[in-house]
Design an enzyme around this catalytic site. Structure first.
Site, PDB file in Angstrom:
ATOM      1  CB  CYS A 122      -0.786   0.192   1.424  1.00  0.00           C
ATOM      2  SG  CYS A 122      -2.581   0.638   0.687  1.00  0.00           S
TER       3      CYS A 122
ATOM      4  CG  HIS B 150      -3.146  -3.421   2.701  1.00  0.00           C
ATOM      5  ND1 HIS B 150      -2.413  -3.148   3.758  1.00  0.00           N
ATOM      6  CD2 HIS B 150      -3.880  -2.203   2.770  1.00  0.00           C
ATOM      7  CE1 HIS B 150      -2.733  -1.836   3.723  1.00  0.00           C
ATOM      8  NE2 HIS B 150      -3.324  -1.217   3.398  1.00  0.00           N
TER       9      HIS B 150
ATOM     10  CD  GLU C 281      -0.781  -6.113   4.768  1.00  0.00           C
ATOM     11  OE1 GLU C 281      -0.932  -6.168   3.849  1.00  0.00           O
ATOM     12  OE2 GLU C 281      -1.324  -5.135   5.375  1.00  0.00           O
TER      13      GLU C 281
END
Ligand code: GLN
Length: 549
Positions: A392, A523, A525
């Site tokens: 990001c 993102h 993750e």
């Protein structure tokens, strides 16, 4: 026969921060492993509508759900342990509940009645819990009530739980996660705070069915019996949960105490035999977390890491877990170092210290603090061919670095930092302009799931092995389309774009130029799971292994 949903409330005793979220997630996993469909709810007792407007130093990570809800990091634990996707109905705050009740009152939905804190607030809580259960077609709903018993803040949620127990006496149970201190001057584990916590819970009309006894060490039989006697819980329902090296051992430890059998028995629900396929995979994953050699050294660069004398690693929990999962999948253990980017601003010669790392990650972030330091790290990583993964903000800063040092646009920057710059390589999204003008900050970024198309012959395509992806977002700014042609002409590849081609989702350098120099506007993750690590993190880790010192 109609399926009856079961509800397990998880409440905290004595102090918070002793692993209630992991306990709730682990209970979910062991029940899922017994063939039950499980969903989970987190209740945060604060007034904020969501976690999105809070500083990470206040609250830890903001975990973004696929529908864009900005929630608590425990939601991430549930998704990771249970391998499910949750939605906004699984997250509740005091603010959210009150907002809904007030909205209903304005719409005359209470039909002229006086709307009161009790029972209308708990009733709204209950209706949300039931809705979450229905949405997931769940056999079991696990509800974690934030904070500890005896707090003013979570009382109405305990009241809701008590009311549910009256409505469904056989289907609602309570698990208290309590802390048993061992004061160093005594060297003996003390049960009194837990006894008091159970009494406080009793005063709310709730009796715990299970007690998870957290502590530095195991609970011995003598203390088990003492707690049992004073807290009205049979000794076999007091589960010792000493500190562990890896949180992924916790479900395994619970099963050593036959917790899923005991839960199924009390809930009178028919559990299947443990699913050895899931279980063995989990065991072998948990085993890898004990790997004490084969390290891979990762530098995580940013701000927000320190508060007083402590490092706030919680603010980036999902990033840490995502790195670890991919490292484990390559039989490596990731050792993550927290590097404060402001150090490089004060002392640029420190940059060369980055050479000792196998890879660099720049996670998401906001604001100007430490940004010049991060940009100098990106440059260092690019020039020294150190694998770099930007998430990001980490992608936006990658593009800014490239524009400055390859395109020669020395004042390239993001509008977030300097709106007056002539080269706003990262600029505000059209959809965000009005919102900001009117101070509409909460829940107003580009949030949650968006699709992207992946270009052939790129690192991204090698990793994903598919043309179309869906990833979670949380940002207000984007790569300015006016600069894209020039950036591409000068070697940067936009390997992921929104389906209409307007928004840049992934930027990378070709493999021939750099082993891994890649950033994502989204993102990744949030989608990494223990048994299914995220392909981009895995590609990054593989590059780090190639670069291993
Ligand atoms: N501050 C940047 C933006 O709003 C990046 C946000 C982030 O990293 N999550 O676009």
């Amino acid at each position: 026969m109609e399926k009856r949903t079961k509800y397990i409330f998880v409440v905290g005793g004595v102090i918070s921060g002793v692993g209630k979220g992991i306990t709730a997630s682990s209970i979910g996993l062991i029940l899922k492993n017994r063939g039950l469909t499980v969903t989970a709810i987190k209740i945060d007792p604060y007034i904020n509508i969501d976690a999105g407007t809070m500083n990470p130093t206040e609250h830890g990570e903001v975990f973004v759900l696929s529908d864009g809800d900005e929630t608590d990091q425990d939601m991430g634990n549930y998704e990771r342990f249970l391998n499910i996707n949750l939605t906004r109905v699984n997250y509740m705050t005091t603010g959210r509940v009150y907002q809904k009740v007030i909205e209903r009152e304005r719409n005359l939905e209470y039909k002229g009645k006086c709307v009161e804190v009790v029972p209308h607030i708990p009733l709204e809580v209950i209706s949300r819990i039931k809705e979450a259960g229905r949405n997931a077609k769940a056999d079991v709903v696990i509800i974690e009530i934030g904070g500890t018993v005896g707090e003013y803040q979570n009382m109405l949620f305990l009241e809701a739980a008590r009311m549910m127990k009256i409505e469904f006496p056989k289907d609602v149970i309570f698990v208290m996660v309590s802390f048993l201190p061992t004061p160093s001057n005594l060297g003996e584990m003390k049960t009194k705070p837990t006894q008091n916590a159970v009494r406080t819970l009793n005063a709310s009309g709730v009796q715990p069915d299970f007690l998870i006894a957290r502590g530095d060490t195991s609970l011995d039989q003598k203390r088990k019996e003492k707690i049992s006697m004073f807290c009205n819980i049979s000794p076999d329902r007091i589960i010792s949960a000493p500190d562990v090296e890896s949180i992924y051992d916790i479900p395994l430890n619970f099963e050593k105490e036959k917790l899923s059998d005991k839960l199924c028995e009390i809930l009178e629900t028919s559990c299947k035999k443990p699913d050895s396929k899931i279980w063995n995979k989990w065991k072998s994953f948990a085993n890898k977390t004990h790997n004490k050699k084969d390290f891979i050294k990762i530098a995580m660069i940013g701000k927000y890491f320190e508060t007083g004398d402590f490092i706030l690693s919680d603010s980036y929990l999902s990033v840490i877990e995502a790195i670890k999962y991919s490292a484990y999948s390559q039989n490596k253990k990731a050792v993550i170092s927290w590097v404060n980017s402001e150090d490089f601003e004060k002392n640029p010669s420190k940059l060369k210290d980055l050479k000792k790392y196998d890879g660099i990650v720049v996670p998401g972030g906001f604001g100007s603090r430490g940004v010049e330091g991060i940009i100098s790290c990106v440059k260092f990583a690019r020039e020294n061919k150190i694998p770099y993964f930007g998430l990001c903000y980490g992608m936006q800063l990658l593009v800014i670095e490239y524009a400055r040092n390859i395109l020669g646009l020395k004042d390239a920057i993001t509008r977030e930092i300097n709106p007056k710059s002539k080269n706003l390589v990262v600029d505000i999204m059209e959809s965000q302009k009005e919102l900001l003008k009117n101070n509409l900050y909460g829940g107003s970024m580009r949030l949650g799931n968006y699709k992207a198309f992946i270009a052939d012959g790129t690192i991204a395509k090698d990793a994903y092995k598919t043309k179309e992806i869906t990833e979670r977002h949380r940002h207000r700014y984007e790569i300015n389309p006016a600069y894209i042609k020039d950036l591409e002409k000068n070697g940067l590849v936009f390997s992921g774009t929104s389906p209409d081609g307007h928004l840049m989702e992934i930027a990378e350098l070709p493999k021939e130029k750099h082993p891994f120099f890649l950033g994502t506007q989204f993102h990744p993750e949030f989608l990494a799971r223990p048994l299914t690590p995220h392909p981009l993190f895995t590609a990054f880790i593989k590059a780090c292994i190639g670069n291993s010192k």
